[in-house]
Design an enzyme around this catalytic site. Structure first.
Site, PDB file in Angstrom:
ATOM      1  N   LYS A  65       0.918  -1.434  -0.105  1.00  0.00           N
ATOM      2  CA  LYS A  65       0.271  -0.023   0.044  1.00  0.00           C
ATOM      3  C   LYS A  65       0.786   1.700  -0.223  1.00  0.00           C
ATOM      4  O   LYS A  65       1.977   1.419   0.299  1.00  0.00           O
ATOM      5  CB  LYS A  65      -0.567  -0.242   1.366  1.00  0.00           C
ATOM      6  CG  LYS A  65      -1.987   1.234   1.689  1.00  0.00           C
ATOM      7  CD  LYS A  65      -3.142   1.029   1.922  1.00  0.00           C
ATOM      8  CE  LYS A  65      -2.412   1.198   3.593  1.00  0.00           C
ATOM      9  NZ  LYS A  65      -3.206   1.689   4.488  1.00  0.00           N
ATOM     10  N   ASP A 157     -15.092  15.999  19.428  1.00  0.00           N
ATOM     11  CA  ASP A 157     -14.268  16.846  18.649  1.00  0.00           C
ATOM     12  C   ASP A 157     -14.192  18.546  18.365  1.00  0.00           C
ATOM     13  O   ASP A 157     -14.954  19.339  19.277  1.00  0.00           O
ATOM     14  CB  ASP A 157     -14.943  16.327  16.855  1.00  0.00           C
ATOM     15  CG  ASP A 157     -13.937  16.396  15.884  1.00  0.00           C
ATOM     16  OD1 ASP A 157     -13.407  15.702  15.149  1.00  0.00           O
ATOM     17  OD2 ASP A 157     -13.505  17.512  15.617  1.00  0.00           O
ATOM     18  N   ASP A 217       0.213   7.663  14.830  1.00  0.00           N
ATOM     19  CA  ASP A 217       0.433   6.269  13.141  1.00  0.00           C
ATOM     20  C   ASP A 217       2.295   7.651  13.006  1.00  0.00           C
ATOM     21  O   ASP A 217       2.548   6.755  12.383  1.00  0.00           O
ATOM     22  CB  ASP A 217      -0.426   6.905  12.533  1.00  0.00           C
ATOM     23  CG  ASP A 217      -0.571   7.060  11.771  1.00  0.00           C
ATOM     24  OD1 ASP A 217      -0.408   8.403  11.835  1.00  0.00           O
ATOM     25  OD2 ASP A 217      -1.650   6.995  10.723  1.00  0.00           O
ATOM     26  N   SER A 288      -2.124   1.364  18.307  1.00  0.00           N
ATOM     27  CA  SER A 288      -2.339   1.275  16.530  1.00  0.00           C
ATOM     28  C   SER A 288      -1.578   1.620  15.710  1.00  0.00           C
ATOM     29  O   SER A 288      -1.883   2.832  15.849  1.00  0.00           O
ATOM     30  CB  SER A 288      -3.872   0.896  16.729  1.00  0.00           C
ATOM     31  OG  SER A 288      -3.826   1.508  14.969  1.00  0.00           O
TER      32      SER A 288
HETATM   33  N1  LIG Z   1      -3.598   3.785  12.923  1.00  0.00           N
HETATM   34  C1  LIG Z   1      -4.411   3.439  12.152  1.00  0.00           C
HETATM   35  O1  LIG Z   1      -3.736   2.581  11.639  1.00  0.00           O
HETATM   36  C2  LIG Z   1      -4.273   4.541  11.657  1.00  0.00           C
HETATM   37  C3  LIG Z   1      -4.851   4.842   9.664  1.00  0.00           C
HETATM   38  C4  LIG Z   1      -5.541   5.572   9.878  1.00  0.00           C
HETATM   39  C5  LIG Z   1      -5.567   6.965  10.803  1.00  0.00           C
HETATM   40  N2  LIG Z   1      -4.487   6.518  11.550  1.00  0.00           N
HETATM   41  C6  LIG Z   1      -4.259   7.971  11.588  1.00  0.00           C
HETATM   42  O2  LIG Z   1      -5.872   8.327  13.039  1.00  0.00           O
HETATM   43  C7  LIG Z   1      -5.689  10.924  13.303  1.00  0.00           C
HETATM   44  C8  LIG Z   1      -7.377  10.485  12.339  1.00  0.00           C
HETATM   45  O3  LIG Z   1      -7.570  10.687  10.706  1.00  0.00           O
HETATM   46  P1  LIG Z   1      -8.350  10.799   9.843  1.00  0.00           P
HETATM   47  O4  LIG Z   1      -8.487  10.196   8.840  1.00  0.00           O
HETATM   48  O5  LIG Z   1     -10.456  10.397  10.892  1.00  0.00           O
HETATM   49  O6  LIG Z   1      -8.420  12.000  10.250  1.00  0.00           O
HETATM   50  P2  LIG Z   1      -9.851  13.078   9.994  1.00  0.00           P
HETATM   51  O7  LIG Z   1      -8.380  14.094   9.557  1.00  0.00           O
HETATM   52  O8  LIG Z   1     -10.798  12.953   9.027  1.00  0.00           O
HETATM   53  O9  LIG Z   1      -9.827  12.976  11.472  1.00  0.00           O
HETATM   54  C9  LIG Z   1      -9.494  14.034  12.691  1.00  0.00           C
HETATM   55  C10 LIG Z   1     -10.553  14.830  12.678  1.00  0.00           C
HETATM   56  O10 LIG Z   1     -10.130  15.386  14.740  1.00  0.00           O
HETATM   57  C11 LIG Z   1     -10.003  16.047  14.662  1.00  0.00           C
HETATM   58  N3  LIG Z   1      -8.565  16.574  16.558  1.00  0.00           N
HETATM   59  C12 LIG Z   1      -8.232  17.385  16.226  1.00  0.00           C
HETATM   60  N4  LIG Z   1      -7.450  17.960  16.847  1.00  0.00           N
HETATM   61  C13 LIG Z   1      -8.422  16.740  18.061  1.00  0.00           C
HETATM   62  C14 LIG Z   1      -8.059  17.540  18.871  1.00  0.00           C
HETATM   63  N5  LIG Z   1      -6.962  17.587  20.125  1.00  0.00           N
HETATM   64  N6  LIG Z   1      -9.355  16.684  20.214  1.00  0.00           N
HETATM   65  C15 LIG Z   1     -10.178  16.287  19.481  1.00  0.00           C
HETATM   66  N7  LIG Z   1     -11.029  16.070  17.988  1.00  0.00           N
HETATM   67  C16 LIG Z   1      -9.999  16.170  17.343  1.00  0.00           C
HETATM   68  C17 LIG Z   1     -10.783  16.867  13.921  1.00  0.00           C
HETATM   69  O11 LIG Z   1     -11.033  17.636  14.021  1.00  0.00           O
HETATM   70  C18 LIG Z   1     -10.914  16.101  12.532  1.00  0.00           C
HETATM   71  O12 LIG Z   1     -13.021  15.811  12.640  1.00  0.00           O
HETATM   72  C19 LIG Z   1      -4.646  10.725  12.419  1.00  0.00           C
HETATM   73  O13 LIG Z   1      -3.265  10.417  13.049  1.00  0.00           O
HETATM   74  C20 LIG Z   1      -4.096   9.691  10.880  1.00  0.00           C
HETATM   75  O14 LIG Z   1      -2.810   9.661  10.529  1.00  0.00           O
HETATM   76  C21 LIG Z   1      -4.551   5.912  12.227  1.00  0.00           C
END
Ligand SMILES: NC(=O)c1ccc[n+]([C@@H]2O[C@H](COP(=O)([O-])OP(=O)(O)OC[C@H]3O[C@@H](n4cnc5c(N)ncnc54)[C@H](O)[C@@H]3O)[C@@H](O)[C@H]2O)c1
Length: 320
Positions: A65, A157, A217, A288
């Site tokens: 990926k 959020d 991550d 994760s």
């Molecule tokens: N572990 C994994 O396998 C994995 C997989 C995908 C994404 N992620 C990570 O997960 C996170 C979220 O990804 P996403 O695709 O949902 O992103 P996204 O941008 O769609 O959503 C993130 C949300 O978090 C909110 N936010 C930001 N700071 C905040 C805070 N301090 N308190 C509360 N809310 C807050 C934002 O307003 C937004 O709505 C990212 O850091 C991404 O890299 C991890």
């Protein structure tokens, strides 16, 4: 022979959360038993974001990926995370499919967290707290609702409209917006923000809580006060990846947490090498980072369903 091309909407239509949960759990079991291969994912930083290359192989499938994180993309009307997956036959190397993996990423991330909750949360967990209501929150909710009888789901959020949109999308689920502290006071908490400083305070975490720490991550990201880790039973998806890029990465670098204090990996718990939750009052954490076998297992499901259904764009990609 030909290579199948699957667009984002075609992949999305083939995804089923229950099936993804089954496939991802099997992939972790295979990995713990030495039947899967996976080099640590590699990161490449560019000026406005980063790319990650994630190769992996499970029985019957191999692939890679290629996924980006460009947080400024929303200004351009583009998603911040987009992913493409090359799906190959492990015996010949033939590229069987090239598919969008944006929704594969979201589904497998939700599925993996719910699997962790199955082994680490209290069996009688009835409340779910979502800290961060962005893209990943949707599949966290879908996956947990499939495995637990949830009587209340709270979401917080920093953007209220994100919570409103989540509530609107799932009228069938008992979701409401809550304060951050209230949301953390749930049986199962999923943290899914891109935070680089702790969002969840130790004082808010009740005994018996299970936390899926999903957001961290990459190096420098963290969502939990390190003192929560110190008292908790911490399970990671991949030891090396978590220490470099997961929830524990910042506390480890600062000397506030030791890698040796990690209880084990999700694969060890799923395969029975290590026991899951044993104490109703313990705080458990799943760190994760996202691992390639989750993607390949989900892509294998998608490919098999697409092949059986037929009618997708295919090309003789490999020419003599
Ligand atoms: N572990 C994994 O396998 C994995 C997989 C995908 C994404 N992620 C990570 O997960 C996170 C979220 O990804 P996403 O695709 O949902 O992103 P996204 O941008 O769609 O959503 C993130 C949300 O978090 C909110 N936010 C930001 N700071 C905040 C805070 N301090 N308190 C509360 N809310 C807050 C934002 O307003 C937004 O709505 C990212 O850091 C991404 O890299 C991890």
């Amino acid at each position: 022979m030909s290579t199948m091309f699957l667009s984002r909407s075609e992949v999305r239509d083939l995804l089923d959360m229950r099936e993804v949960i089954g496939a991802v759990e099997q992939a972790f079991k295979d990995w713990a038993q030495g039947k899967a291969k996976m080099p640590t994912k590699s990161y490449m930083l560019v000026e406005k974001g980063d790319f990650r290359a994630m190769p992996g192989a499970i029985p019957g499938a191999a692939g890679v990926k290629w996924v980006n994180v460009h947080l400024g993309n929303s200004k351009l009307g583009l998603p911040s995370i987009m992913a493409i997956l090359i799906y190959s036959d492990p015996d010949t190397g033939y590229p069987l499919a090239i598919m969008d993996a944006t929704d594969i990423t979201a589904y497998r991330t939700g599925a993996t967290a719910a699997i962790a909750s199955k082994y680490l949360a209290r069996k009688n967990s009835r409340t779910l707290g979502l800290v961060g209501a962005g893209h990943q929150a949707y599949t966290q909710l879908m996956a947990h609702a499939g495995l637990f009888k949830l009587k209340e789901i709270k979401a917080f959020d920093i953007k209220k409209e994100a919570v409103d949109k989540l509530i609107k999308t799932f009228p069938q689920h008992p979701i409401k917006g809550g304060s951050l502290e209230d949301t953390v006071a749930s049986d199962i908490v999923c943290t899914i923000t891109p935070a680089r400083e702790p969002v969840v305070k130790k004082a808010w975490v009740k005994p018996g809580t299970h936390i899926n720490a999903i957001g961290a991550d990459a190096e420098g990201k963290e969502e939990l006060e390190p003192s929560i880790l110190k008292e908790a039973m911490v399970v990671v998806d991949d030891m090396k990846q978590s220490s470099l890029a997961g929830e524990i990465n910042v506390p480890v670098r600062k000397g506030l947490y030791k890698v040796e204090d990690v209880y084990g990996t999700l694969g060890e718990v799923i395969s029975g090498k290590k026991r899951g939750r044993a104490d109703d009052r313990a705080i458990t954490i799943f760190d994760s980072t996202g691992v390639a076998i989750e993607d390949i297992a989900t892509a294998q499901l998608v490919y098999k369903k697409a092949k059986a259904k037929g009618g997708y764009l295919s090309r003789e990609f490999v020419e003599e």
